[in-house]
Design an enzyme around this catalytic site. Sequence first.
Site, PDB file in Angstrom:
ATOM      1  N   ASP A   1      86.084  44.053  -1.502  1.00 47.29           N
ATOM      2  CA  ASP A   1      85.213  44.379  -2.388  1.00 47.29           C
ATOM      3  C   ASP A   1      84.330  45.403  -1.777  1.00 47.29           C
ATOM      4  O   ASP A   1      83.128  45.101  -1.712  1.00 47.29           O
ATOM      5  CB  ASP A   1      84.696  43.372  -3.129  1.00 47.29           C
ATOM      6  CG  ASP A   1      83.806  43.704  -4.387  1.00 47.29           C
ATOM      7  OD1 ASP A   1      83.735  44.962  -4.629  1.00 47.29           O
ATOM      8  OD2 ASP A   1      83.037  42.912  -4.793  1.00 47.29           O
TER       9      ASP A   1
ATOM     10  N   LYS B   1      75.784  35.481  -5.878  1.00 46.21           N
ATOM     11  CA  LYS B   1      75.030  36.518  -5.402  1.00 46.21           C
ATOM     12  C   LYS B   1      73.633  36.211  -5.775  1.00 46.21           C
ATOM     13  O   LYS B   1      73.202  35.809  -6.896  1.00 46.21           O
ATOM     14  CB  LYS B   1      75.439  37.625  -6.136  1.00 46.21           C
ATOM     15  CG  LYS B   1      74.737  39.103  -5.590  1.00 46.21           C
ATOM     16  CD  LYS B   1      75.699  40.269  -6.178  1.00 46.21           C
ATOM     17  CE  LYS B   1      75.252  41.560  -5.688  1.00 46.21           C
ATOM     18  NZ  LYS B   1      75.388  42.674  -6.312  1.00 46.21           N
TER      19      LYS B   1
ATOM     20  N   HIS C   1      76.955  39.514  -0.322  1.00 42.74           N
ATOM     21  CA  HIS C   1      75.855  38.609  -1.045  1.00 42.74           C
ATOM     22  C   HIS C   1      75.373  37.556  -0.037  1.00 42.74           C
ATOM     23  O   HIS C   1      74.083  37.406  -0.275  1.00 42.74           O
ATOM     24  CB  HIS C   1      76.658  37.836  -2.110  1.00 42.74           C
ATOM     25  CG  HIS C   1      77.240  38.769  -3.175  1.00 42.74           C
ATOM     26  ND1 HIS C   1      78.438  38.292  -4.071  1.00 42.74           N
ATOM     27  CD2 HIS C   1      77.312  40.114  -3.201  1.00 42.74           C
ATOM     28  CE1 HIS C   1      78.811  39.576  -4.613  1.00 42.74           C
ATOM     29  NE2 HIS C   1      78.301  40.750  -4.043  1.00 42.74           N
TER      30      HIS C   1
ATOM     31  N   ASP D   1      85.760  37.688  -1.086  1.00 40.67           N
ATOM     32  CA  ASP D   1      85.547  39.228  -1.078  1.00 40.67           C
ATOM     33  C   ASP D   1      84.917  39.654   0.215  1.00 40.67           C
ATOM     34  O   ASP D   1      83.833  39.414   0.791  1.00 40.67           O
ATOM     35  CB  ASP D   1      84.355  39.505  -2.037  1.00 40.67           C
ATOM     36  CG  ASP D   1      84.970  39.726  -3.473  1.00 40.67           C
ATOM     37  OD1 ASP D   1      86.277  39.635  -3.663  1.00 40.67           O
ATOM     38  OD2 ASP D   1      84.418  39.998  -4.341  1.00 40.67           O
TER      39      ASP D   1
ATOM     40  N   HIS E   1      89.052  44.415 -13.210  1.00 42.45           N
ATOM     41  CA  HIS E   1      88.225  43.684 -14.536  1.00 42.45           C
ATOM     42  C   HIS E   1      88.958  44.502 -15.747  1.00 42.45           C
ATOM     43  O   HIS E   1      89.568  45.370 -15.742  1.00 42.45           O
ATOM     44  CB  HIS E   1      86.981  44.458 -14.506  1.00 42.45           C
ATOM     45  CG  HIS E   1      86.071  44.010 -13.559  1.00 42.45           C
ATOM     46  ND1 HIS E   1      85.999  44.993 -12.371  1.00 42.45           N
ATOM     47  CD2 HIS E   1      85.049  43.378 -13.231  1.00 42.45           C
ATOM     48  CE1 HIS E   1      84.854  44.658 -11.501  1.00 42.45           C
ATOM     49  NE2 HIS E   1      84.470  43.595 -11.828  1.00 42.45           N
TER      50      HIS E   1
ATOM     51  N   ASP F   1      88.277  47.964 -16.515  1.00 42.16           N
ATOM     52  CA  ASP F   1      89.137  48.973 -15.272  1.00 42.16           C
ATOM     53  C   ASP F   1      90.627  49.353 -15.788  1.00 42.16           C
ATOM     54  O   ASP F   1      90.766  50.567 -15.567  1.00 42.16           O
ATOM     55  CB  ASP F   1      89.408  48.221 -14.303  1.00 42.16           C
ATOM     56  CG  ASP F   1      87.900  47.614 -13.425  1.00 42.16           C
ATOM     57  OD1 ASP F   1      86.868  48.189 -13.718  1.00 42.16           O
ATOM     58  OD2 ASP F   1      88.102  46.745 -12.625  1.00 42.16           O
TER      59      ASP F   1
ATOM     60  N   ASP G   1      72.248  45.887  -2.155  1.00 41.75           N
ATOM     61  CA  ASP G   1      73.767  45.524  -2.101  1.00 41.75           C
ATOM     62  C   ASP G   1      74.500  46.922  -1.707  1.00 41.75           C
ATOM     63  O   ASP G   1      74.650  47.817  -2.189  1.00 41.75           O
ATOM     64  CB  ASP G   1      74.165  45.251  -3.497  1.00 41.75           C
ATOM     65  CG  ASP G   1      75.747  44.942  -3.638  1.00 41.75           C
ATOM     66  OD1 ASP G   1      76.227  44.889  -2.669  1.00 41.75           O
ATOM     67  OD2 ASP G   1      76.075  44.793  -4.633  1.00 41.75           O
TER      68      ASP G   1
ATOM     69  N   ASP H   1      77.944  47.165  -0.019  1.00 42.89           N
ATOM     70  CA  ASP H   1      79.448  47.155  -0.070  1.00 42.89           C
ATOM     71  C   ASP H   1      80.024  48.039   1.032  1.00 42.89           C
ATOM     72  O   ASP H   1      80.933  48.867   0.476  1.00 42.89           O
ATOM     73  CB  ASP H   1      79.695  47.390  -1.601  1.00 42.89           C
ATOM     74  CG  ASP H   1      79.327  46.727  -2.667  1.00 42.89           C
ATOM     75  OD1 ASP H   1      79.604  45.498  -2.350  1.00 42.89           O
ATOM     76  OD2 ASP H   1      79.277  47.092  -3.803  1.00 42.89           O
TER      77      ASP H   1
ATOM     78  N   MET I   1      94.294  38.915  -8.564  1.00 50.26           N
ATOM     79  CA  MET I   1      92.941  38.360  -9.066  1.00 50.26           C
ATOM     80  C   MET I   1      92.644  39.401 -10.332  1.00 50.26           C
ATOM     81  O   MET I   1      92.849  40.384 -10.269  1.00 50.26           O
ATOM     82  CB  MET I   1      92.080  38.300  -7.942  1.00 50.26           C
ATOM     83  CG  MET I   1      90.783  37.659  -8.508  1.00 50.26           C
ATOM     84  SD  MET I   1      89.507  39.057  -9.104  1.00 50.26           S
ATOM     85  CE  MET I   1      88.697  39.510  -7.746  1.00 50.26           C
TER      86      MET I   1
ATOM     87  N   GLU J   1      81.417  36.265  -1.025  1.00 46.47           N
ATOM     88  CA  GLU J   1      81.325  37.643  -0.601  1.00 46.47           C
ATOM     89  C   GLU J   1      80.301  38.028   0.590  1.00 46.47           C
ATOM     90  O   GLU J   1      79.371  37.392   0.631  1.00 46.47           O
ATOM     91  CB  GLU J   1      80.950  38.794  -1.795  1.00 46.47           C
ATOM     92  CG  GLU J   1      81.064  40.401  -1.349  1.00 46.47           C
ATOM     93  CD  GLU J   1      80.872  41.044  -2.302  1.00 46.47           C
ATOM     94  OE1 GLU J   1      81.471  41.003  -3.588  1.00 46.47           O
ATOM     95  OE2 GLU J   1      79.762  41.982  -2.262  1.00 46.47           O
TER      96      GLU J   1
ATOM     97  N   GLU K   1      81.847  33.506  -7.822  1.00 43.48           N
ATOM     98  CA  GLU K   1      81.463  34.471  -6.829  1.00 43.48           C
ATOM     99  C   GLU K   1      79.767  34.600  -6.887  1.00 43.48           C
ATOM    100  O   GLU K   1      79.187  34.990  -7.872  1.00 43.48           O
ATOM    101  CB  GLU K   1      81.787  35.844  -7.134  1.00 43.48           C
ATOM    102  CG  GLU K   1      81.485  36.879  -6.142  1.00 43.48           C
ATOM    103  CD  GLU K   1      82.013  38.248  -6.374  1.00 43.48           C
ATOM    104  OE1 GLU K   1      82.928  38.265  -6.906  1.00 43.48           O
ATOM    105  OE2 GLU K   1      81.589  39.256  -5.804  1.00 43.48           O
TER     106      GLU K   1
END
Length: 386
Positions: A288, A184, A221, A246, A55, A58, A256, A258, A89, A218, A182
Amino acid sequence: MSEYAPSPQDRFAFGLWTIGHPGRDPFGDATRPPIAPADFLRGLADIGAWGVSFHDDDLMTFGAPESQRRAELDTFIKALEETGIVCSMATTNLFWHPMFKDGAFTSNDREVRRLAIAKTMRNLDVAAELGAPTYVFWGGREGVESAASKTPADALDRYREALDFLAGYVKDKGYNIRFAIEPKPNEPRGDTFLPTVGHALAFIETLDNSEMVGLNPEVAHETMAGLSFYQGVAQALWQDKLFHIDLNDQKIGRYDQDLRFGSEGIKDDFFLVRLLENSGYDGPKHFDARPYRNEGADGIWDFARGCMRTYLMFRERAKAFDNDPKVKKALAEAGVPELAEPTVGPYSPAAAHELLDEQHDPQALASRGYRNEQLDQLVIDHILGA
Ligand code: GCO
Ligand code: MN
Ligand code: MN
């Protein structure tokens, strides 16, 4: 162990926010120190990963002077060159800053919407500089808690307007970048716009540059929504819309999570890897996910190696499954190849007559067995390595 060692040809990628996630959650503070982006790249190279995603925030401190942001980016570029890690990406953080609390492209505040588009344009420039071929749109804050707070059709209009404008920007600049939405269902919003693969596929068809826009589905999701990720990815592939993926894992019906790829939904994951490998998908296999919050400095790399190792084990099992003569026989008995045969072909009056003249014996058709039990047991046998 070594037979499952990843190589750059496997195209395994991780987001900057994943392995290095400091373990902060809604109930507790960070449990680990953050990793600087350049150190993160060195770690990725050490474990045999190929790509990295990021991102804007980041990489470059949000709100910092342009000279500082440029220096942060240059440090990253130098580390990319040193390690050979590819930038696979890029995406925009349109969810962290409190100004996005009502949404970004779909905030009721027009100024926030304009800022969100400009923030994305600036990071598209960075993505192009780093050679990222895919730009992801995850609608973190694009949604509602109170249904009364937004007219859904207006929100979808604004979402579409933003993507149309940004696609125009990419074309105008001549960037070689495609968009991947993406979906979700919820989290952080109570209800998110474009909640599933199906909603997103339908939305894409309404865009001005729909050929430029695909999906970044993902595991977690679709699973949160109680859907089969495998079936969603299969349809995205069927519509030539799987631009990115993802990978992580998730228990159905939970927040969520992950989790490490392949750590929960083993059967769906097996079919997913088999699908990706047999489909010719050649995009990144992007993780991810994040390490358990009680991991420390070594454990986070165990997590990253585990994601790749499990993928490679599934790949091996899928190959063995497809090459097993018993499986081939069971697939034939289940009628799997038969479904690939056209049913009636294109319409013509002659074909319609022929069809209506045909005699069918419902009793005989009803008495057919499809032997799905033996087929599915073979799936389990292969997954468990029997
Ligand atoms: C989530 C999402 C994000 C996005 C990321 C890239 O559930 O938080 O999966 O991790 O993938 O923001 O767009
Ligand atoms: Mn997620
Ligand atoms: Mn994601």
